[in-house]
Design a protein around this motif. Structure first.
Motif, PDB file in Angstrom:
ATOM      1  N   GLY A   2      -6.143   0.480  -4.102  1.00  0.00           N
ATOM      2  CA  GLY A   2      -5.832   0.727  -2.686  1.00  0.00           C
ATOM      3  C   GLY A   2      -6.994   0.451  -1.757  1.00  0.00           C
ATOM      4  N   VAL A   3      -8.207   0.678  -2.279  1.00  0.00           N
ATOM      5  CA  VAL A   3      -9.391   0.479  -1.464  1.00  0.00           C
ATOM      6  C   VAL A   3      -9.463  -0.944  -0.915  1.00  0.00           C
ATOM      7  N   TYR A   4      -9.012  -1.888  -1.728  1.00  0.00           N
ATOM      8  CA  TYR A   4      -9.212  -3.283  -1.354  1.00  0.00           C
ATOM      9  C   TYR A   4      -8.089  -3.825  -0.491  1.00  0.00           C
ATOM     10  N   HIS A  11      -2.980   3.070  -7.007  1.00  0.00           N
ATOM     11  CA  HIS A  11      -3.397   3.068  -5.607  1.00  0.00           C
ATOM     12  C   HIS A  11      -4.845   3.495  -5.465  1.00  0.00           C
ATOM     13  N   GLU A  71       0.823  -1.196   0.000  1.00  0.00           N
ATOM     14  CA  GLU A  71       0.000   0.000   0.000  1.00  0.00           C
ATOM     15  C   GLU A  71       0.867   1.259   0.000  1.00  0.00           C
ATOM     16  N   PRO A  80      -6.550  -2.991   2.473  1.00  0.00           N
ATOM     17  CA  PRO A  80      -6.698  -3.277   3.911  1.00  0.00           C
ATOM     18  C   PRO A  80      -7.571  -4.496   4.170  1.00  0.00           C
TER      19      PRO A  80
END
Lengths: 196, 228
Positions: free
Chosen positions: A104-106, A100, A89, A108
């Motif tokens: 990036g949303v996915y 990202h 990330e 975590p």
């Protein structure tokens, strides 16, 4: 070579992670409402799966096995995955901001995705070599993507259907998943049929 | 008296009102995977309950020590340590259950229920209440798993807790993946029906039930969050 093709195709079709091994059901049901988010999520999962396997496999065979610490694999693998996800990330955010924004949303959510921890543990359990482990992880990721994309299509059809009140929402989604996985059962035996 | 009642309600809460599997719809992966036989459901439920109770106790004890920002990794370490202990214990004393649960035993680490309770309950409540919540949630998980396990075992292998029922023709499909999804869907529909739609808290799969929701800040920001 034949071995590689067999591992790849059985991971994608026959032993599909979502539809026959029940790994990664949460994102499968949660993120499959729209096609583009389904694709984004599965690319992120595939990427992390391959990366996690590439890291955990050497750690297991070169650190844990010589020191007789193999029982620590669960705790160590989850830590490695959590650190990797965090690292990916940060790197994406700094160097590839456009990627990202879309993936990036996915990220975590992937730490607690059982498919990722599952594939690393299964590779050890099956005593795959390094190359075969990577192939298996790739296949698992691609299988996840196939299931997600197919299911996103099924769900978009379901959107306008009139459904009995008790079955509305979660139950009908599960039953649709049941039918999709029934279709995937048709692939069992395909490997023996082609390569046997 | 008041105090006692609230303790009781914490315990009951997890079993009925907020049943993690049937009402909150968490932990779908192990639910579907190990519920092929009632005994496996019971074993998985017991293993998860032990982990849940001890992780709730430990996290409630450590809640003032753990820094806010890295709390999720800290919880994962605590849970992973406990899972390893339980895994070794089951391997030593319940070999058949160990083999039946397979990879899903170590995967208790990433079970949403355990992380979810750590995040939602144990880091805000006292040690005793957290322990009770762990027992309640664990029992709720076990009851749901055993129930689904019973249904699938009766339909799929024509037996219950290993005892053969002769009047039933087994339909193997219920032991396989499609049957798992189907029975789970029907069970939730049944809960919906019995409670006239008020029972099941989650109307669809989405962010609200995900334990990572609070740490996943992008979920709210980006339009295409978890439940796009």
């Amino acid at each position: 070579m034949k071995q590689i093709v067999i591992i790849l195709f059985s991971a994608i079709l026959v032993d599909n992670f979502v539809l026959s091994k029940f790994l990664g059901i949460c994102p499968f049901l949660g993120v499959s409402k729209k096609l583009d988010s389904a694709i984004g999520m599965s690319i992120a999962v595939t990427f992390v799966m391959v990366l996690a396997t590439a890291t955990t496999w050497p750690v297991y065979y070169y650190v844990l096995v010589p020191n007789h610490l193999t029982y620590l694999n669960t705790i160590l693998f989850i830590l490695i995955i959590a650190a990797l996800v965090q690292l990916v990330e940060i790197i994406l955010k700094k160097y590839v901001p456009s990627l990202h924004r879309s993936l990036g949303v996915y990220l975590p959510l992937i730490t607690t995705n059982c498919a990722v921890l599952g594939v690393t543990l299964l590779n050890i359990e099956e005593t795959y070599g390094f190359l075969h482990a990577i192939i298996n992880a790739t296949g698992a990721g691609l299988g996840f993507m196939l299931a997600m994309v197919l299911f996103a299509g099924v769900r978009s059809k379901m959107e306008n259907a009139v459904i009995t009140k008790s079955f509305d929402g979660i139950p009908i989604t599960l039953i649709a998943a049941s039918i999709v996985s029934l279709a995937f059962m048709g692939f069992s035996g395909i490997i023996d049929g082609i390569f046997g | 008296m008041e105090q006692k009642k609230s303790k009781m309600s914490i315990l009951i809460n997890g079993i009925i009102k907020e049943n993690p599997v049937l009402v909150l719809v968490l932990g779908t992966c192990p639910t579907l995977a190990v519920s092929t036989m009632a005994v496996n459901g019971l074993g998985m439920g017991a293993a998860a309950t032990v982990v849940l109770v001890f992780s709730n106790i430990l996290i409630a004890l450590l809640k003032d020590v753990i820094p806010e920002k890295v709390r999720i990794p800290c919880y994962i370490v605590v849970i992973a340590g406990l899972v390893t202990v339980v895994q070794l214990f089951v391997q030593a004393y319940f070999q058949s259950i160990y083999e039946a649960l397979g990879i899903f035993l170590p995967l208790i680490v990433v079970n949403c229920i355990i992380l979810g309770r750590a995040e939602m309950f144990a880091n805000k409540n006292s040690v005793l209440n957290s322990a009770l919540d762990g027992v309640g949630m664990g029992l709720g998980f076990t009851v749901a798993l055993t129930f689904i396990g019973c249904v699938r075992e009766v339909l799929g292998s024509g037996s219950i807790f290993g005892m053969q029922i002769h009047s039933i023709d087994p339909m193997t499909i219920f032991l396989l993946a499609p049957g798992g999804f189907f029975i789970f869907g029907c069970t939730i529909a049944l809960v919906n029906r019995l409670t006239k739609g008020r029972g099941v808290k989650r109307k669809s799969f989405g962010c609200e039930g995900c334990p990572a929701a609070s740490s996943c800040s992008q979920a709210e920001k980006a339009e295409g969050g978890c439940e796009a």
